[in-house]
Design an enzyme around this catalytic site. Structure first.
Site, PDB file in Angstrom:
ATOM      1  N   LYS A   1     -17.156 -36.365  18.031  1.00  0.00           N
ATOM      2  CA  LYS A   1     -16.816 -36.396  16.793  1.00  0.00           C
ATOM      3  C   LYS A   1     -16.323 -37.783  16.389  1.00  0.00           C
ATOM      4  O   LYS A   1     -16.589 -38.206  15.288  1.00  0.00           O
ATOM      5  CB  LYS A   1     -15.578 -35.244  16.673  1.00  0.00           C
TER       6      LYS A   1
ATOM      7  N   TYR B   1      -7.532 -29.133  12.262  1.00  0.00           N
ATOM      8  CA  TYR B   1      -8.171 -30.422  12.326  1.00  0.00           C
ATOM      9  C   TYR B   1      -9.579 -30.628  12.460  1.00  0.00           C
ATOM     10  O   TYR B   1     -10.248 -31.206  12.087  1.00  0.00           O
ATOM     11  CB  TYR B   1      -7.221 -31.290  13.165  1.00  0.00           C
ATOM     12  N   ILE B   2     -10.301 -29.533  13.116  1.00  0.00           N
ATOM     13  CA  ILE B   2     -11.692 -29.521  13.523  1.00  0.00           C
ATOM     14  C   ILE B   2     -12.393 -29.130  12.229  1.00  0.00           C
ATOM     15  O   ILE B   2     -13.307 -29.951  11.991  1.00  0.00           O
ATOM     16  CB  ILE B   2     -12.003 -28.416  14.582  1.00  0.00           C
TER      17      ILE B   2
ATOM     18  N   GLU C   1     -17.569 -27.018  38.180  1.00  0.00           N
ATOM     19  CA  GLU C   1     -17.757 -26.984  36.554  1.00  0.00           C
ATOM     20  C   GLU C   1     -18.988 -26.171  36.257  1.00  0.00           C
ATOM     21  O   GLU C   1     -20.149 -26.358  36.867  1.00  0.00           O
ATOM     22  CB  GLU C   1     -17.842 -28.430  36.456  1.00  0.00           C
TER      23      GLU C   1
ATOM     24  N   THR D   1      -6.122 -33.678  24.660  1.00  0.00           N
ATOM     25  CA  THR D   1      -6.545 -34.168  25.675  1.00  0.00           C
ATOM     26  C   THR D   1      -5.404 -35.058  26.746  1.00  0.00           C
ATOM     27  O   THR D   1      -5.342 -34.812  27.794  1.00  0.00           O
ATOM     28  CB  THR D   1      -7.846 -35.308  25.734  1.00  0.00           C
TER      29      THR D   1
ATOM     30  N   GLU E   1       2.723 -52.864   8.268  1.00  0.00           N
ATOM     31  CA  GLU E   1       3.792 -53.564   8.083  1.00  0.00           C
ATOM     32  C   GLU E   1       4.646 -52.882   6.899  1.00  0.00           C
ATOM     33  O   GLU E   1       5.926 -52.944   7.058  1.00  0.00           O
ATOM     34  CB  GLU E   1       3.709 -55.155   7.574  1.00  0.00           C
TER      35      GLU E   1
ATOM     36  N   CYS F   1     -13.556 -34.737  21.368  1.00  0.00           N
ATOM     37  CA  CYS F   1     -13.130 -36.087  20.775  1.00  0.00           C
ATOM     38  C   CYS F   1     -14.060 -37.144  20.696  1.00  0.00           C
ATOM     39  O   CYS F   1     -14.094 -37.652  19.542  1.00  0.00           O
ATOM     40  CB  CYS F   1     -11.894 -36.423  21.808  1.00  0.00           C
TER      41      CYS F   1
ATOM     42  N   GLU G   1     -12.113 -32.624  10.078  1.00  0.00           N
ATOM     43  CA  GLU G   1     -12.839 -33.556  10.458  1.00  0.00           C
ATOM     44  C   GLU G   1     -14.398 -33.240  10.284  1.00  0.00           C
ATOM     45  O   GLU G   1     -15.025 -34.344   9.738  1.00  0.00           O
ATOM     46  CB  GLU G   1     -12.604 -33.760  12.034  1.00  0.00           C
TER      47      GLU G   1
ATOM     48  N   HIS H   1       2.026 -59.578   8.804  1.00  0.00           N
ATOM     49  CA  HIS H   1       1.409 -59.913   7.409  1.00  0.00           C
ATOM     50  C   HIS H   1      -0.140 -60.570   7.299  1.00  0.00           C
ATOM     51  O   HIS H   1      -0.052 -61.464   8.275  1.00  0.00           O
ATOM     52  CB  HIS H   1       2.364 -60.591   6.599  1.00  0.00           C
TER      53      HIS H   1
ATOM     54  N   THR I   1     -14.535 -30.449  27.425  1.00  0.00           N
ATOM     55  CA  THR I   1     -14.533 -30.287  25.909  1.00  0.00           C
ATOM     56  C   THR I   1     -14.466 -31.877  25.135  1.00  0.00           C
ATOM     57  O   THR I   1     -15.342 -32.023  24.563  1.00  0.00           O
ATOM     58  CB  THR I   1     -13.260 -29.396  25.278  1.00  0.00           C
ATOM     59  N   CYS I   2     -13.428 -32.387  25.568  1.00  0.00           N
ATOM     60  CA  CYS I   2     -13.385 -33.869  24.961  1.00  0.00           C
ATOM     61  C   CYS I   2     -14.527 -34.771  24.927  1.00  0.00           C
ATOM     62  O   CYS I   2     -14.862 -35.165  23.927  1.00  0.00           O
ATOM     63  CB  CYS I   2     -12.152 -34.360  25.674  1.00  0.00           C
TER      64      CYS I   2
ATOM     65  N   ARG J   1      -7.817 -20.387   3.894  1.00  0.00           N
ATOM     66  CA  ARG J   1      -7.323 -19.089   3.798  1.00  0.00           C
ATOM     67  C   ARG J   1      -6.098 -19.290   2.939  1.00  0.00           C
ATOM     68  O   ARG J   1      -5.957 -18.553   2.078  1.00  0.00           O
ATOM     69  CB  ARG J   1      -6.642 -18.601   5.376  1.00  0.00           C
TER      70      ARG J   1
HETATM   71  C1  LIG Z   1     -14.375 -30.469  18.207  1.00  0.00           C
HETATM   72  C2  LIG Z   1     -13.060 -30.952  19.079  1.00  0.00           C
HETATM   73  C3  LIG Z   1     -12.403 -32.185  18.744  1.00  0.00           C
HETATM   74  C4  LIG Z   1     -11.226 -32.328  19.563  1.00  0.00           C
HETATM   75  N1  LIG Z   1     -10.527 -33.465  19.294  1.00  0.00           N
HETATM   76  C5  LIG Z   1      -9.684 -33.898  19.982  1.00  0.00           C
HETATM   77  C6  LIG Z   1      -8.999 -35.124  19.554  1.00  0.00           C
HETATM   78  O1  LIG Z   1      -9.417 -35.931  18.866  1.00  0.00           O
HETATM   79  N2  LIG Z   1      -7.972 -35.847  20.506  1.00  0.00           N
HETATM   80  C7  LIG Z   1      -7.359 -34.835  21.537  1.00  0.00           C
HETATM   81  O2  LIG Z   1      -6.599 -35.255  22.039  1.00  0.00           O
HETATM   82  N3  LIG Z   1      -8.006 -33.501  21.682  1.00  0.00           N
HETATM   83  C8  LIG Z   1      -8.988 -33.119  20.839  1.00  0.00           C
HETATM   84  N4  LIG Z   1      -9.523 -31.844  21.167  1.00  0.00           N
HETATM   85  C9  LIG Z   1      -8.836 -31.147  22.481  1.00  0.00           C
HETATM   86  C10 LIG Z   1      -9.393 -31.657  23.511  1.00  0.00           C
HETATM   87  O3  LIG Z   1     -11.014 -31.605  23.795  1.00  0.00           O
HETATM   88  C11 LIG Z   1      -8.929 -30.520  24.922  1.00  0.00           C
HETATM   89  O4  LIG Z   1      -7.515 -30.442  24.469  1.00  0.00           O
HETATM   90  C12 LIG Z   1      -8.992 -31.102  26.223  1.00  0.00           C
HETATM   91  O5  LIG Z   1     -10.532 -31.140  26.434  1.00  0.00           O
HETATM   92  C13 LIG Z   1      -8.340 -29.939  27.127  1.00  0.00           C
HETATM   93  O6  LIG Z   1      -8.857 -30.205  28.394  1.00  0.00           O
HETATM   94  P1  LIG Z   1      -8.781 -29.191  29.437  1.00  0.00           P
HETATM   95  O7  LIG Z   1      -9.149 -29.876  30.850  1.00  0.00           O
HETATM   96  O8  LIG Z   1      -7.676 -28.361  29.244  1.00  0.00           O
HETATM   97  O9  LIG Z   1     -10.236 -28.160  29.214  1.00  0.00           O
HETATM   98  P2  LIG Z   1     -11.648 -28.673  28.767  1.00  0.00           P
HETATM   99  O10 LIG Z   1     -11.854 -30.147  28.624  1.00  0.00           O
HETATM  100  O11 LIG Z   1     -12.091 -27.803  27.573  1.00  0.00           O
HETATM  101  O12 LIG Z   1     -12.323 -28.419  30.239  1.00  0.00           O
HETATM  102  C14 LIG Z   1     -12.566 -27.239  30.598  1.00  0.00           C
HETATM  103  C15 LIG Z   1     -13.710 -27.165  31.585  1.00  0.00           C
HETATM  104  O13 LIG Z   1     -13.822 -26.078  32.250  1.00  0.00           O
HETATM  105  C16 LIG Z   1     -15.247 -25.684  32.693  1.00  0.00           C
HETATM  106  N5  LIG Z   1     -14.970 -24.068  33.117  1.00  0.00           N
HETATM  107  C17 LIG Z   1     -14.462 -23.174  32.270  1.00  0.00           C
HETATM  108  N6  LIG Z   1     -14.529 -22.034  32.972  1.00  0.00           N
HETATM  109  C18 LIG Z   1     -15.002 -22.297  34.201  1.00  0.00           C
HETATM  110  C19 LIG Z   1     -15.536 -21.729  35.399  1.00  0.00           C
HETATM  111  N7  LIG Z   1     -15.292 -20.183  35.522  1.00  0.00           N
HETATM  112  N8  LIG Z   1     -15.937 -22.126  36.275  1.00  0.00           N
HETATM  113  C20 LIG Z   1     -16.372 -23.451  36.285  1.00  0.00           C
HETATM  114  N9  LIG Z   1     -16.069 -24.374  35.100  1.00  0.00           N
HETATM  115  C21 LIG Z   1     -15.470 -23.692  34.291  1.00  0.00           C
HETATM  116  C22 LIG Z   1     -15.649 -25.756  31.034  1.00  0.00           C
HETATM  117  O14 LIG Z   1     -17.095 -25.816  31.106  1.00  0.00           O
HETATM  118  C23 LIG Z   1     -15.090 -27.215  30.878  1.00  0.00           C
HETATM  119  O15 LIG Z   1     -15.713 -28.059  31.201  1.00  0.00           O
HETATM  120  C24 LIG Z   1     -10.778 -31.658  20.541  1.00  0.00           C
HETATM  121  C25 LIG Z   1     -11.321 -30.364  20.642  1.00  0.00           C
HETATM  122  C26 LIG Z   1     -12.435 -29.951  19.904  1.00  0.00           C
HETATM  123  C27 LIG Z   1     -13.227 -28.844  20.274  1.00  0.00           C
END
Ligand SMILES: Cc1cc2nc3c(=O)[nH]c(=O)nc-3n(C[C@H](O)[C@H](O)[C@H](O)COP(=O)(O)OP(=O)(O)OC[C@H]3O[C@@H](n4cnc5c(N)ncnc54)[C@H](O)[C@@H]3O)c2cc1C
Length: 478
Positions: free
Chosen positions: A49, A180-181, A33, A333, A468, A46, A184, A463, A40-41, A201
């Site tokens: 936010k 959605y981002i 990592e 997620t 409901e 997620c 929100e 209720h 991201t989550c 757009r």
């Molecule tokens: C603002 C925002 C709000 C969101 N809200 C929601 C929500 O409410 N509900 C929901 O279900 N989803 C939501 N999502 C989407 C959700 O966050 C992603 O779908 C989810 O995190 C994807 O998981 P992942 O494991 O594919 O990638 P990620 O969680 O993005 O993890 C990828 C990881 O890989 C690491 N990485 C990348 N390249 C390398 C490398 N070469 N070497 C080592 N590490 C690396 C990154 O640092 C990161 O930590 C949201 C996303 C954003 C941006």
């Protein structure tokens, strides 16, 4: 023998889920990592936010408190404290994730990983000056914000900065983006008392969602005071005296922060990590093409979550073809987690489970919320269902007393069922209103079970609740 059985690139939702499940079946796992575990989550999506959204909700509650007998002046918001406490919680969660990896015996490598070579018995991965060999590799590197090619784009922020950093409360926020981002973030900042402009757009935001939901939410945001600029193209951003100017087809907009929420792209994350050299097939957006086992065209190399195409188009007659969806709609997620676990089950537990994409509930954590599961009305029609629609729109009970006392009354709940007339199956449930995410999650079980409208009708109501109404919808809409 390779150093590890599985090497995971990326410690986000999908990577951590796969690594833990694999380790629980006895696999030797390493995970790299380059930012913070949680991905991201947890770190910039997620979780922060939703915490910000809770923070913004108080404004509504304070306003209607008086109608319920509570005398209080509108309290002040300490914006910095909100952000600092949000970040404390993210720190705590990051610690929980690190502890989970450690407990599972997963080797954590901090740094950017790339696949250096394919070896006779697997792969060689380089990270932080080390070279580690692995039988199999999982790509779970996620996606990054997509910036439009306009002059001055670098002057704007993305959701990453808004959700990770501590900064002064903006006075005027301009949000570009109809996903959605964007919705929100704009509604959270509106709730926090910021003058908020949302630049679209097209006419409506949330392309792909049910049109009634899109219209209802947009109307309510406007009534709450959001300035929505429809059918507006952006052409550049410039520094101004006390902030920035966004040039648009509808004139200039001034603000002290511009948020570009114009989509996310796997390409930056899938580039430069050795995939080109291995001949890994990517789609146009840079997502790794995978089969139903989440394996790429290179044997032993798997991809899941936002950096993958979610096995799109593999299952004949399902999500992709039938529903006319794009793979990005599954960048969520729970989808990444399900895919990660499926890979681990297949590889290390001889359990070839699959992931279903037909019933994926999703929510927009705006204020008010909107959430959906199953088919939007237009999609149900597109793929040939004889559609019957049931819907209702009403004032939330919480607001009724407030309305009597002369407070804000424009808030409404919208609920909609899309039903197949021939089979009576409920194809989709859509809602705008508080707690939409909680309610739609429960209805997803009914849709998974193939519930019919008659079964919704036969379900006893709870209720008094808003939910409901979903089981008491009687007359189809004209
Ligand atoms: C603002 C925002 C709000 C969101 N809200 C929601 C929500 O409410 N509900 C929901 O279900 N989803 C939501 N999502 C989407 C959700 O966050 C992603 O779908 C989810 O995190 C994807 O998981 P992942 O494991 O594919 O990638 P990620 O969680 O993005 O993890 C990828 C990881 O890989 C690491 N990485 C990348 N390249 C390398 C490398 N070469 N070497 C080592 N590490 C690396 C990154 O640092 C990161 O930590 C949201 C996303 C954003 C941006």
């Amino acid at each position: 023998v390779a150093d590890v059985d599985l090497f995971v690139l990326g410690g986000g939702s999908g990577g951590v889920a796969c690594a833990r499940r694999a380790a629980s079946h006895g696999a030797r796992v390493a995970l790299a990592e380059h930012s913070r575990v949680g991905g991201t989550c947890v770190i910039r999506g997620c979780v922060p936010k939703k915490l910000m959204s809770y923070g913004a909700h108080f404004a509504d509650w304070f306003k209607i408190a008086r109608a319920y007998g509570w005398d209080l002046e509108m309290p002040d918001l300490d914006f910095r404290r909100l952000l600092e406490n949000r970040n404390r919680e993210i720190e705590r969660l990051n610690g929980v994730y690190l502890a989970m990896l450690e407990r599972a015996g997963i080797q954590l490598l901090e740094g950017s990983a790339r696949i250096a070579a394919r070896t006779a018995d697997g792969f060689a991965i380089e990270v932080a000056g080390r070279r580690i060999t692995a039988d199999r590799v999982l790509l779970a590197v996620g996606a990054s914000p997509n910036l439009p090619a306009i002059p001055g784009a670098e002057l704007a922020v993305t959701s990453d900065e808004l959700l990770e950093q501590v900064y002064a409360k903006p006075r005027r926020l301009i949000v570009v983006g109809a996903g959605y981002i964007g919705l929100e973030q704009s509604s959270i900042f509106l709730g926090l008392g910021v003058e908020t402009h949302l630049v679209l757009r097209r006419d409506l935001p949330l392309n792909g969602f049910d049109e009634d939901l899109r219209r209802e939410l947009t109307g309510q945001l406007e009534e709450r005071g959001m300035k929505i600029h429809r059918n507006t193209q952006v052409s550049g951003i410039e520094k101004a005296n006390d902030g920035f100017v966004l040039h648009t087809s509808g004139g200039d907009l001034a603000g002290d922060k511009v948020l570009l929420a114009t989509g996310r792209n796997p390409r930056p994350n899938t580039g430069g990590i050795g995939l080109e050299e291995l001949g890994v097939q990517l789609d146009a957006a840079g997502a790794v093409r995978v089969d139903q086992a989440f394996e790429s065209n290179v044997r032993g190399l798997y991809a899941i979550g936002d950096c993958s195409d979610h096995a799109f188009g593999c299952e004949a007659g399902t999500a992709a073809e039938e529903l006319g969806l794009s793979s990005g709609e599954f960048d969520l997620t729970p989808v990444a987690i399900a895919e990660g676990r499926a890979v681990a089950e297949r590889l290390f537990n001889a359990n070839p489970t699959s992931v279903g994409y037909r019933i994926v509930p999703t929510s927009v954590f705006s204020i008010p919320q909107a959430a959906s599961v199953g088919l939007a009305e237009h999609r149900a029609r597109q793929i040939g269902h004889a559609v019957q629609v049931f819907k209702t729109r009403f004032r939330p009970m919480l607001q009724t007393v407030a309305a009597i006392a002369g407070f804000r009354t424009e808030e409404r709940i919208l609920m909609k069922l899309v039903v197949d007339k021939d089979t009576d199956r409920v194809l989709g449930c859509h809602m705008v209103g508080d707690d939409a995410a909680e309610i739609i999650q429960s209805l997803a079980v009914a849709l998974m079970a193939g519930a019919t409208k008659a079964e919704f009708d036969a379900t006893m109501a709870l209720h008094p609740s808003a939910a409901e109404e979903f089981v008491t919808l009687y007359q189809p809409a004209a």
